[in-house]
Enzyme design. Structure first.
Site, PDB file in Angstrom:
ATOM      1  N   TYR A  24       0.832  -1.201   0.000  1.00  0.00           N
ATOM      2  CA  TYR A  24       0.000   0.000   0.000  1.00  0.00           C
ATOM      3  C   TYR A  24       0.867   1.252   0.000  1.00  0.00           C
ATOM      4  O   TYR A  24       0.600   2.200  -0.741  1.00  0.00           O
ATOM      5  CB  TYR A  24      -0.933  -0.003   1.215  1.00  0.00           C
ATOM      6  CG  TYR A  24      -1.775   1.250   1.313  1.00  0.00           C
ATOM      7  CD1 TYR A  24      -2.841   1.463   0.432  1.00  0.00           C
ATOM      8  CD2 TYR A  24      -1.499   2.235   2.256  1.00  0.00           C
ATOM      9  CE1 TYR A  24      -3.606   2.611   0.503  1.00  0.00           C
ATOM     10  CE2 TYR A  24      -2.262   3.393   2.333  1.00  0.00           C
ATOM     11  CZ  TYR A  24      -3.309   3.574   1.455  1.00  0.00           C
ATOM     12  OH  TYR A  24      -4.059   4.728   1.522  1.00  0.00           O
ATOM     13  N   VAL A  78       0.189  11.117   5.293  1.00  0.00           N
ATOM     14  CA  VAL A  78       0.133   9.762   4.736  1.00  0.00           C
ATOM     15  C   VAL A  78      -0.986   9.007   5.433  1.00  0.00           C
ATOM     16  O   VAL A  78      -0.965   8.847   6.655  1.00  0.00           O
ATOM     17  CB  VAL A  78       1.472   9.016   4.910  1.00  0.00           C
ATOM     18  CG1 VAL A  78       1.360   7.601   4.345  1.00  0.00           C
ATOM     19  CG2 VAL A  78       2.602   9.770   4.226  1.00  0.00           C
ATOM     20  N   GLY A  79      -1.963   8.549   4.672  1.00  0.00           N
ATOM     21  CA  GLY A  79      -3.076   7.810   5.244  1.00  0.00           C
ATOM     22  C   GLY A  79      -2.634   6.505   5.887  1.00  0.00           C
ATOM     23  O   GLY A  79      -1.684   5.863   5.443  1.00  0.00           O
ATOM     24  N   SER A 106      -2.862  13.324   8.312  1.00  0.00           N
ATOM     25  CA  SER A 106      -3.781  13.028   7.220  1.00  0.00           C
ATOM     26  C   SER A 106      -5.232  12.993   7.694  1.00  0.00           C
ATOM     27  O   SER A 106      -5.524  12.625   8.836  1.00  0.00           O
ATOM     28  CB  SER A 106      -3.412  11.672   6.602  1.00  0.00           C
ATOM     29  OG  SER A 106      -4.412  11.222   5.708  1.00  0.00           O
ATOM     30  N   TYR A 129      -9.206  16.719   2.426  1.00  0.00           N
ATOM     31  CA  TYR A 129      -9.686  16.547   1.059  1.00  0.00           C
ATOM     32  C   TYR A 129     -10.987  17.324   0.864  1.00  0.00           C
ATOM     33  O   TYR A 129     -11.682  17.651   1.831  1.00  0.00           O
ATOM     34  CB  TYR A 129      -9.994  15.080   0.761  1.00  0.00           C
ATOM     35  CG  TYR A 129      -8.830  14.139   0.798  1.00  0.00           C
ATOM     36  CD1 TYR A 129      -7.918  14.084  -0.251  1.00  0.00           C
ATOM     37  CD2 TYR A 129      -8.648  13.258   1.859  1.00  0.00           C
ATOM     38  CE1 TYR A 129      -6.854  13.198  -0.230  1.00  0.00           C
ATOM     39  CE2 TYR A 129      -7.590  12.371   1.897  1.00  0.00           C
ATOM     40  CZ  TYR A 129      -6.698  12.346   0.837  1.00  0.00           C
ATOM     41  OH  TYR A 129      -5.647  11.469   0.867  1.00  0.00           O
ATOM     42  N   THR A 155      -5.609  18.850  -0.158  1.00  0.00           N
ATOM     43  CA  THR A 155      -5.263  17.962  -1.266  1.00  0.00           C
ATOM     44  C   THR A 155      -6.367  17.987  -2.315  1.00  0.00           C
ATOM     45  O   THR A 155      -7.516  17.678  -2.021  1.00  0.00           O
ATOM     46  CB  THR A 155      -5.046  16.516  -0.768  1.00  0.00           C
ATOM     47  OG1 THR A 155      -3.978  16.516   0.173  1.00  0.00           O
ATOM     48  CG2 THR A 155      -4.704  15.586  -1.911  1.00  0.00           C
ATOM     49  N   ARG A 164      -4.958   1.541  -8.231  1.00  0.00           N
ATOM     50  CA  ARG A 164      -3.758   0.982  -7.601  1.00  0.00           C
ATOM     51  C   ARG A 164      -3.890  -0.539  -7.581  1.00  0.00           C
ATOM     52  O   ARG A 164      -4.427  -1.126  -6.636  1.00  0.00           O
ATOM     53  CB  ARG A 164      -3.585   1.574  -6.209  1.00  0.00           C
ATOM     54  CG  ARG A 164      -3.506   3.102  -6.239  1.00  0.00           C
ATOM     55  CD  ARG A 164      -3.565   3.706  -4.850  1.00  0.00           C
ATOM     56  NE  ARG A 164      -3.772   5.156  -4.936  1.00  0.00           N
ATOM     57  CZ  ARG A 164      -4.038   5.940  -3.896  1.00  0.00           C
ATOM     58  NH1 ARG A 164      -4.117   5.402  -2.685  1.00  0.00           N
ATOM     59  NH2 ARG A 164      -4.216   7.231  -4.058  1.00  0.00           N
ATOM     60  N   LYS A 251      -2.363  21.273  -2.329  1.00  0.00           N
ATOM     61  CA  LYS A 251      -1.477  20.156  -2.646  1.00  0.00           C
ATOM     62  C   LYS A 251      -1.996  19.378  -3.855  1.00  0.00           C
ATOM     63  O   LYS A 251      -3.149  18.955  -3.877  1.00  0.00           O
ATOM     64  CB  LYS A 251      -1.363  19.212  -1.437  1.00  0.00           C
ATOM     65  CG  LYS A 251      -0.435  18.021  -1.637  1.00  0.00           C
ATOM     66  CD  LYS A 251      -0.339  17.210  -0.345  1.00  0.00           C
ATOM     67  CE  LYS A 251       0.629  16.049  -0.484  1.00  0.00           C
ATOM     68  NZ  LYS A 251       0.149  15.006  -1.393  1.00  0.00           N
ATOM     69  N   HIS A 275       1.081  13.107  -6.190  1.00  0.00           N
ATOM     70  CA  HIS A 275       0.577  12.175  -5.175  1.00  0.00           C
ATOM     71  C   HIS A 275       1.466  10.932  -5.076  1.00  0.00           C
ATOM     72  O   HIS A 275       0.991   9.812  -4.862  1.00  0.00           O
ATOM     73  CB  HIS A 275      -0.869  11.771  -5.494  1.00  0.00           C
ATOM     74  CG  HIS A 275      -1.726  11.574  -4.283  1.00  0.00           C
ATOM     75  ND1 HIS A 275      -2.597  12.523  -3.836  1.00  0.00           N
ATOM     76  CD2 HIS A 275      -1.850  10.535  -3.408  1.00  0.00           C
ATOM     77  CE1 HIS A 275      -3.233  12.088  -2.764  1.00  0.00           C
ATOM     78  NE2 HIS A 275      -2.783  10.874  -2.482  1.00  0.00           N
ATOM     79  N   ILE A 309      11.425  11.946  -3.189  1.00  0.00           N
ATOM     80  CA  ILE A 309      12.507  12.400  -2.301  1.00  0.00           C
ATOM     81  C   ILE A 309      12.877  11.265  -1.355  1.00  0.00           C
ATOM     82  O   ILE A 309      12.037  10.788  -0.583  1.00  0.00           O
ATOM     83  CB  ILE A 309      12.068  13.641  -1.510  1.00  0.00           C
ATOM     84  CG1 ILE A 309      11.709  14.778  -2.465  1.00  0.00           C
ATOM     85  CG2 ILE A 309      13.169  14.077  -0.541  1.00  0.00           C
ATOM     86  CD1 ILE A 309      10.894  15.873  -1.843  1.00  0.00           C
ATOM     87  N   ARG A 310      14.126  10.843  -1.417  1.00  0.00           N
ATOM     88  CA  ARG A 310      14.570   9.706  -0.610  1.00  0.00           C
ATOM     89  C   ARG A 310      15.746  10.052   0.304  1.00  0.00           C
ATOM     90  O   ARG A 310      16.092   9.255   1.174  1.00  0.00           O
ATOM     91  CB  ARG A 310      14.963   8.535  -1.521  1.00  0.00           C
ATOM     92  CG  ARG A 310      13.822   8.001  -2.392  1.00  0.00           C
ATOM     93  CD  ARG A 310      12.762   7.326  -1.549  1.00  0.00           C
ATOM     94  NE  ARG A 310      11.719   6.731  -2.377  1.00  0.00           N
ATOM     95  CZ  ARG A 310      10.582   7.330  -2.707  1.00  0.00           C
ATOM     96  NH1 ARG A 310      10.353   8.579  -2.292  1.00  0.00           N
ATOM     97  NH2 ARG A 310       9.676   6.707  -3.438  1.00  0.00           N
TER      98      ARG A 310
END
Length: 379
Positions: A24, A78-79, A106, A129, A155, A164, A251, A275, A309-310
């Protein structure tokens, strides 16, 4: 063991988590092309090395929406973060607070606003949202204000959920999903004990608080599908702009014209974002979309960026492309899943260290010094 900010936490999260939760957070929409390009396009951007420039007084500090940040990073909304560690939103918020950066809660968090806000010293941000149930939106805004939330992150790139396909394969959704999740939890006993049993309740805390009854994981996908609103337009945000007294950030911007609309609307900031590649596959990576947007609106509002971005080098790259700050998503959730609050704090320390190296060797003493002059071969 030293864990890198880029890959080790992801591998550790994959070992610890039931597959439905790992996929997920790890997956994207359709064939996941945009998901991959978010990372590869950003990492391909070359930094311009400069030497012998006396970098002894380097600082990562910056200011955003009237808040002082230890570095230009915030944790993204982040959900279901609370499913990745026991009461995960609280742990992540504490880690961000300890490192002097904002945490963004979130709408579809496990822990409600009233549980997270008192756990930290600095005010948190809240993400919302546009939903069919305007009563929920007003309730969430009122509760956020009462809890001292400073910045609203709105968002707008999810009028419908993205396709997904990993979720159907992994057990997050689809036939017999509940039984599949139980079976996966049984084969991951550390997660099952720490989060599955000790981390209850596993409901959508903000939604449950509004409805007056638990809204659990089994209701998550259905609730999203029935409440997102494909009819939304800028006029639907006007009452929120009037109601919300603090900074408001839009966003999900990927086009310069939409960024200009956000300026006309009166937004205080935007997040250039696809997203995380989880909505429309095939759109531009954030790294490719950001420069044109910055050219269109830089100076008119604050520009944040996420997706891909890591590590600390990626943060510097995004700033050089035109962002004022970044939102960190998947990277912090991997760390949270692996080592909880300590993992997120360590990740942020690694990012700060990597930023210092990058700034020292590109000649940027201050965050404001990072610009396109810090890059080579931008075209």
């Amino acid at each position: 063991m030293i864990i890198s900010a880029s890959t080790d936490y992801r591998a550790a999260a994959q070992r610890r988590l039931p597959p439905f939760l790992f996929h997920y957070i790890d997956g994207g929409a359709y064939a996941e092309h945009t998901l991959k390009h978010n990372v590869s396009d950003l990492s391909d951007i070359a930094l311009r090395q400069r030497i012998l420039r006396n970098m002894s007084d380097l600082s990562l500090e910056t200011e955003l929406f009237g808040e002082k940040l230890a570095m230009p990073v915030a944790l993204a909304p982040v959900g279901l973060t609370g499913m990745y560690a026991r009461r995960g939103e609280v742990q992540a918020a504490r880690a961000a607070d300890s490192r002097g950066i904002p945490f963004t809660l979130s709408t579809v968090s496990v822990c409600p606003i009233e549980e997270v806000a008192p756990a930290i010293k600095r005010p948190m941000w809240f993400q919302l949202y546009v939903l069919r149930d305007r009563g929920f939106m007003r309730n969430a805004l009122e509760r956020a204000q009462a809890a001292g939330v400073t910045t609203l992150v709105f968002t707008v790139d999810m009028p419908v959920p993205g396709a997904r396909y990993r979720d159907a394969h992994s057990g997050m959704s689809g036939p017999n999903a509940g039984m599949r999740r139980i079976g996966q939890a049984m084969t991951h006993p550390r997660w099952a004990w720490d989060v599955g049993l000790r981390g209850r309740p596993h409901d959508l805390g903000n939604i449950s608080a509004y409805r007056g009854s638990p809204t659990g994981l089994e209701d998550y996908i259905g609730w999203l599908g029935s409440n997102f609103d494909p009819s939304i337009s800028w006029k639907d945000l006007e009452w929120i702009r009037e109601f919300w007294k603090g900074p408001m950030v839009i966003k999900g911007i990927l086009d310069p014209d939409d960024a200009r609309d956000a300026v006309r609307f009166g937004a205080d900031g935007i997040v250039v974002s696809n997203h995380g590649g989880r909505q429309l596959d095939g759109v531009l990576s954030t790294a490719r979309a950001l420069p044109a947007i910055a050219d269109a609106v830089q100076g008119d509002l604050k520009i944040l960026a996420d997706s891909g971005i890591r590590n600390g080098l990626d943060v510097v790259r995004m700033l050089a492309l035109g962002a004022d700050s970044v939102l960190l998503g998947r990277a912090f959730v991997y760390a949270l899943a692996a080592q909880g609050e300590a993992g997120v704090a360590n990740l942020l320390d690694l990012i700060a260290k990597e930023m210092r190296v990058a700034m020292t060797l590109t000649g940027a003493r201050r965050i404001a010094d990072i610009s396109r002059d810090s890059l080579v071969n931008l075209a």
